[in-house]
Scaffold this motif. Structure first.
Motif, mmCIF file in Angstrom:
data_model
loop_
_atom_site.group_PDB
_atom_site.id
_atom_site.type_symbol
_atom_site.label_atom_id
_atom_site.label_comp_id
_atom_site.label_asym_id
_atom_site.label_seq_id
_atom_site.Cartn_x
_atom_site.Cartn_y
_atom_site.Cartn_z
ATOM 1 N N PRO A 336 8.716 11.813 -15.656
ATOM 2 C CA PRO A 336 7.769 12.492 -16.620
ATOM 3 C C PRO A 336 8.421 12.174 -17.995
ATOM 4 O O PRO A 336 7.691 12.273 -18.842
ATOM 5 C CB PRO A 336 7.560 13.635 -16.233
ATOM 6 C CG PRO A 336 7.919 13.678 -14.630
ATOM 7 C CD PRO A 336 8.858 12.923 -14.399
ATOM 8 N N ALA A 337 9.795 12.579 -18.184
ATOM 9 C CA ALA A 337 10.357 12.573 -19.475
ATOM 10 C C ALA A 337 10.121 10.965 -20.351
ATOM 11 O O ALA A 337 10.099 10.858 -21.462
ATOM 12 C CB ALA A 337 11.686 12.737 -19.496
ATOM 13 N N VAL A 338 10.547 9.916 -19.371
ATOM 14 C CA VAL A 338 10.125 8.600 -19.805
ATOM 15 C C VAL A 338 8.751 8.339 -20.035
ATOM 16 O O VAL A 338 8.580 7.893 -21.250
ATOM 17 C CB VAL A 338 10.565 7.608 -18.837
ATOM 18 C CG1 VAL A 338 10.488 6.021 -19.158
ATOM 19 C CG2 VAL A 338 12.114 7.996 -18.375
ATOM 20 N N LYS A 371 -2.772 10.595 -15.929
ATOM 21 C CA LYS A 371 -1.869 11.657 -15.316
ATOM 22 C C LYS A 371 -0.354 11.113 -15.013
ATOM 23 O O LYS A 371 -0.230 10.784 -13.722
ATOM 24 C CB LYS A 371 -2.530 12.362 -14.227
ATOM 25 C CG LYS A 371 -3.747 13.000 -14.557
ATOM 26 C CD LYS A 371 -4.310 14.072 -13.610
ATOM 27 C CE LYS A 371 -5.471 14.817 -13.749
ATOM 28 N NZ LYS A 371 -6.197 15.356 -12.861
ATOM 29 N N TYR A 372 0.516 10.672 -15.888
ATOM 30 C CA TYR A 372 1.639 9.996 -15.666
ATOM 31 C C TYR A 372 2.354 10.393 -14.360
ATOM 32 O O TYR A 372 3.375 9.876 -14.041
ATOM 33 C CB TYR A 372 2.383 9.903 -16.988
ATOM 34 C CG TYR A 372 2.712 11.221 -17.825
ATOM 35 C CD1 TYR A 372 3.798 12.065 -17.563
ATOM 36 C CD2 TYR A 372 1.802 11.761 -18.610
ATOM 37 C CE1 TYR A 372 4.131 13.056 -17.886
ATOM 38 C CE2 TYR A 372 1.856 13.012 -19.123
ATOM 39 C CZ TYR A 372 3.306 13.694 -19.106
ATOM 40 O OH TYR A 372 3.662 14.739 -19.539
ATOM 41 N N TRP A 373 2.474 11.785 -14.219
ATOM 42 C CA TRP A 373 3.116 12.383 -12.923
ATOM 43 C C TRP A 373 2.634 11.884 -11.701
ATOM 44 O O TRP A 373 3.056 12.161 -10.772
ATOM 45 C CB TRP A 373 3.287 13.659 -13.134
ATOM 46 C CG TRP A 373 2.111 14.583 -13.205
ATOM 47 C CD1 TRP A 373 1.306 15.103 -12.179
ATOM 48 C CD2 TRP A 373 1.516 14.762 -14.488
ATOM 49 N NE1 TRP A 373 0.229 15.715 -12.696
ATOM 50 C CE2 TRP A 373 0.035 15.615 -14.076
ATOM 51 C CE3 TRP A 373 1.345 14.529 -15.606
ATOM 52 C CZ2 TRP A 373 -0.934 15.768 -14.872
ATOM 53 C CZ3 TRP A 373 0.362 14.874 -16.611
ATOM 54 C CH2 TRP A 373 -0.894 15.571 -16.126
ATOM 55 N N THR A 374 1.522 11.254 -11.944
ATOM 56 C CA THR A 374 0.894 10.665 -10.450
ATOM 57 C C THR A 374 0.895 9.114 -10.646
ATOM 58 O O THR A 374 1.241 8.689 -11.504
ATOM 59 C CB THR A 374 -0.592 11.248 -10.152
ATOM 60 O OG1 THR A 374 -1.442 10.453 -11.379
ATOM 61 C CG2 THR A 374 -0.759 12.678 -10.771
ATOM 62 N N LYS A 458 15.087 14.316 -10.976
ATOM 63 C CA LYS A 458 15.508 15.448 -11.969
ATOM 64 C C LYS A 458 16.946 14.821 -12.307
ATOM 65 O O LYS A 458 17.298 15.055 -13.586
ATOM 66 C CB LYS A 458 15.280 16.694 -11.250
ATOM 67 C CG LYS A 458 14.037 17.285 -11.285
ATOM 68 C CD LYS A 458 13.981 18.476 -10.648
ATOM 69 C CE LYS A 458 12.688 19.266 -10.638
ATOM 70 N NZ LYS A 458 12.554 20.551 -10.267
ATOM 71 N N LEU A 459 17.859 14.594 -11.287
ATOM 72 C CA LEU A 459 19.206 14.281 -11.657
ATOM 73 C C LEU A 459 19.320 12.969 -12.495
ATOM 74 O O LEU A 459 20.132 13.041 -13.213
ATOM 75 C CB LEU A 459 19.903 13.915 -10.352
ATOM 76 C CG LEU A 459 20.269 15.214 -9.531
ATOM 77 C CD1 LEU A 459 20.884 14.884 -8.161
ATOM 78 C CD2 LEU A 459 21.265 16.379 -10.059
ATOM 79 N N LYS A 460 18.289 11.935 -12.193
ATOM 80 C CA LYS A 460 18.695 10.778 -12.934
ATOM 81 C C LYS A 460 17.797 10.995 -14.528
ATOM 82 O O LYS A 460 18.127 9.939 -15.196
ATOM 83 C CB LYS A 460 17.869 9.690 -12.268
ATOM 84 C CG LYS A 460 18.699 9.239 -11.090
ATOM 85 C CD LYS A 460 18.002 7.710 -10.273
ATOM 86 C CE LYS A 460 16.601 8.220 -9.839
ATOM 87 N NZ LYS A 460 15.985 6.971 -9.052
ATOM 88 N N SER A 461 17.148 12.040 -14.712
ATOM 89 C CA SER A 461 16.772 12.245 -16.113
ATOM 90 C C SER A 461 17.691 12.653 -16.872
ATOM 91 O O SER A 461 17.493 12.658 -18.136
ATOM 92 C CB SER A 461 15.681 13.238 -15.949
ATOM 93 O OG SER A 461 16.053 14.679 -15.701
ATOM 94 N N SER A 462 19.118 13.137 -16.500
ATOM 95 C CA SER A 462 19.921 13.274 -17.345
ATOM 96 C C SER A 462 20.682 12.005 -17.935
ATOM 97 O O SER A 462 20.524 10.867 -17.418
ATOM 98 C CB SER A 462 21.205 13.778 -16.417
ATOM 99 O OG SER A 462 22.471 13.734 -17.113
#
Length: 569
Positions: A336-338, A371-374, A458-462
């Motif tokens: 989602p952050a991307v 809805k970019y999280w889907t 979530k880990l790779k969002s770091s």
């Protein structure tokens, strides 16, 4: 009226679009246009060469080549003749290449270069021809002299091919075992093109220019980046090379770019790295523009968005050519952050979903409901969720079955025609949301079921973590193997290139702090209790990644078995 075959679809497009550019081919640093009419004529020339080489209806031709406009021309030529044309990833080792050739029954082999032709050395009984490069190469033979098949005879060949005839055999990536060959009929690919053409909400058509850089051997690029664009009257521009993408975008000014999340992450990282080197004032301005852009995209009050967009974001958009309507992301989950970063830039990122067996394009977000999280709404495909949460798909885009594997076909497609995707998901309104892979679900020693993919994402969002594999089957808790994002970690900690990150106490502490941040967002039974740093990146060549850059969990488990045992104690 819907086309009967891919050859028929190309012929129809040539009649409708005539002098409009079908493709833009890199020539001496520039891009030369080839019209639809000229493209069709070139494909006829290729078809004549295939016939001269002894290829006949129903035969199989395999190509092992990097991306090239000639790759697509050879493909279209075979489709027009009712010949099954299959692409093999050029990164595959010789033993896997030989397996696919033998399993598919291919008789003529096309190599993109003399170096790639060496991978066919274990197949001495097969005829090998180069795609281009000398007088005996397919392209040179096609362009020399007059076409070796008359237009009337060629039209008869096109007319003899029906929608249920096999167009190609596409071999699955093999994350769970030996690759299986999906038999894909002409009908499946035509369905994708016709559905996109008629989907007014997507708005994709003859005004668009697609930029091609993803592997053409993969269903995603081949269907959505090759067959579909020419089916709807768009233009395809071919990348000079992966290293040339930045310059190509400025010259081509594409409107649609198929990509994978890793590409989007890489572009974002380059922007953020350049911002980090800018003056404090420019950094503040960028951060304000980013915050305002996200708020505006999400429909919130953003009073400075127009100003910051003009001062900052418009200049970044120019790097994509200035006309980009949408990046279409597939092949893996998009963080989602991307997605929010691109929303702030004022660029659409439309995440989609599909499998080799369903022609790639089954579900996609629409610009008016992104809805970019889907992964979006169904695209001419029926979708339902089974009782155990597995996503089932049904429709005209579905394969005929796996080649010579009736039991696997029966296990994949039930008696009502529903294909079992192996993915777990749920609906959020009309939008489909992928939660995990069915086979990847972890069962801890206490019986708790864990979906590792959301934790990995979530880990790779770091900014300090490049790759993460969460494991835990039969264990009392979850563990993770983590590959640091080496350049960011070294820069942040001021570490020399000679320092091994997996031996560095500073690097270990930094990654632990990132894991701790993620753990605060997880349920108690999901916590990553232990982790280990892996020094070497996963690659296709070293075996941990498929050609489409998915992690082979089985290979990772075997390769790092000793570390996993230690973490699980």
């Amino acid at each position: 009226m819907e086309s009967r075959s891919l050859g028929d679809m190309l012929r129809r497009s040539a009649r409708i679009y005539g002098d409009k550019p079908a493709v833009l081919v890199p020539v001496k640093g520039e891009f030369a246009p080839i019209s639809y009419s000229a493209y069709l004529e070139t494909v006829r020339r290729y078809a004549g060469v295939f016939l001269e080489l002894g290829v006949r209806r129903g035969d199989r031709v395999a190509i092992l080549s990097e991306n090239a406009p000639e790759w697509a021309m050879a493909d279209w030529a075979c489709q027009s003749l009712g010949v099954v044309f299959l692409g093999i990833y050029p990164t595959l080792p010789p033993d896997q290449v030989e397996y696919i050739v033998k399993d598919s029954g291919a008789t003529l082999l096309v190599a993109g270069s003399a170096e790639l032709a060496k991978k066919f050395q274990g197949l001495p009984d097969h005829k090998v021809v180069l795609l281009k490069g000398n007088e005996q190469a397919l392209n040179e033979m096609a362009l020399a002299g007059t076409p070796k098949i008359s237009e009337a005879d060629w039209n008869k060949e096109i007319d003899a091919t029906g929608p249920e005839d096999v167009a190609t055999i596409i071999y699955t990536s093999g994350t769970t075992g030996i690759p299986k060959g999906a038999l894909m009929p002409h009908r499946a690919f035509i369905h994708v093109a016709e559905t996109v053409r008629n989907d007014g909400r997507l708005g994709i058509g003859e005004k668009d220019t697609f930029y091609c850089f993803l592997p053409m051997s993969h269903v995603y690029e081949r269907v959505a980046g090759q067959f579909m664009p020419l089916g709807v009257g768009a233009t395809i521009a071919y990348a000079k090379s992966l290293a040339a993408i930045a310059g190509d975008l400025i010259k081509v000014k594409p409107t649609i770019m198929l990509c994978v999340p890793r590409f989007l992450e890489s572009f974002r990282d380059k922007v953020l790295d350049s911002v980090a080197k800018a003056s404090p004032l420019k950094q503040k301005l960028f951060n304000l523009a980013l915050a305002q852009g996200v708020k505006k995209a999400q429909g919130h009050f953003a009073p400075f968005a127009m100003i910051t967009d003009k001062l900052v974001m418009s200049k970044i958009r120019e790097r994509t050519g200035g006309r980009m309507f949408a990046f279409v992301s597939g092949g893996a989950a998009l963080a989602p952050a991307v997605a929010e970063f691109y929303m702030a830039l004022g660029l659409n990122v439309l995440q989609g979903y599909g499998l080799t067996e369903t022609s790639g394009g089954s579900v996609i977000n629409r610009p008016d409901n992104n809805k970019y999280w889907t992964v979006g709404e169904p695209l001419g495909t029926e979708v339902k969720i089974a009782e155990d949460g597995e996503i089932l798909l049904r429709g005209p885009g579905l394969m005929l079955g796996y080649y010579n594997l009736p039991e696997e076909t029966a296990a994949a497609i039930d008696h009502e025609g529903w294909f079992r995707t192996g993915d777990i998901g749920e609906f959020e309104g009309k939008n489909l949301k992928i939660t995990d892979r069915k086979k990847d679900l972890l069962v801890l020693g206490n019986g708790k079921n864990i979906a590792p993919q959301p934790i990995e994402n979530k880990l790779k969002s770091s900014e300090f973590i490049s790759e993460a594999v969460v494991l835990g089957d039969g264990m009392e808790y979850c563990i993770a193997l983590i590959i640091p994002r080496a350049d960011h970690v070294r820069q942040h900690l001021h570490l020399d290139e000679s320092v091994r990150l997996c031996d560095s106490s500073e690097a270990k502490a930094l990654i632990k702090s990132e894991v701790d941040k993620v753990n605060k967002t997880l349920a108690s039974f999901e916590l990553v209790k232990k982790h280990a740093l892996i020094e070497d990146a996963f690659t296709v060549e070293s075996g941990e990644l498929t050609p489409t850059l998915k992690v082979k969990r089985k290979v990772v488990k075997e390769k790092y078995a000793d570390i996993i045992r230690t973490l699980g104690r």
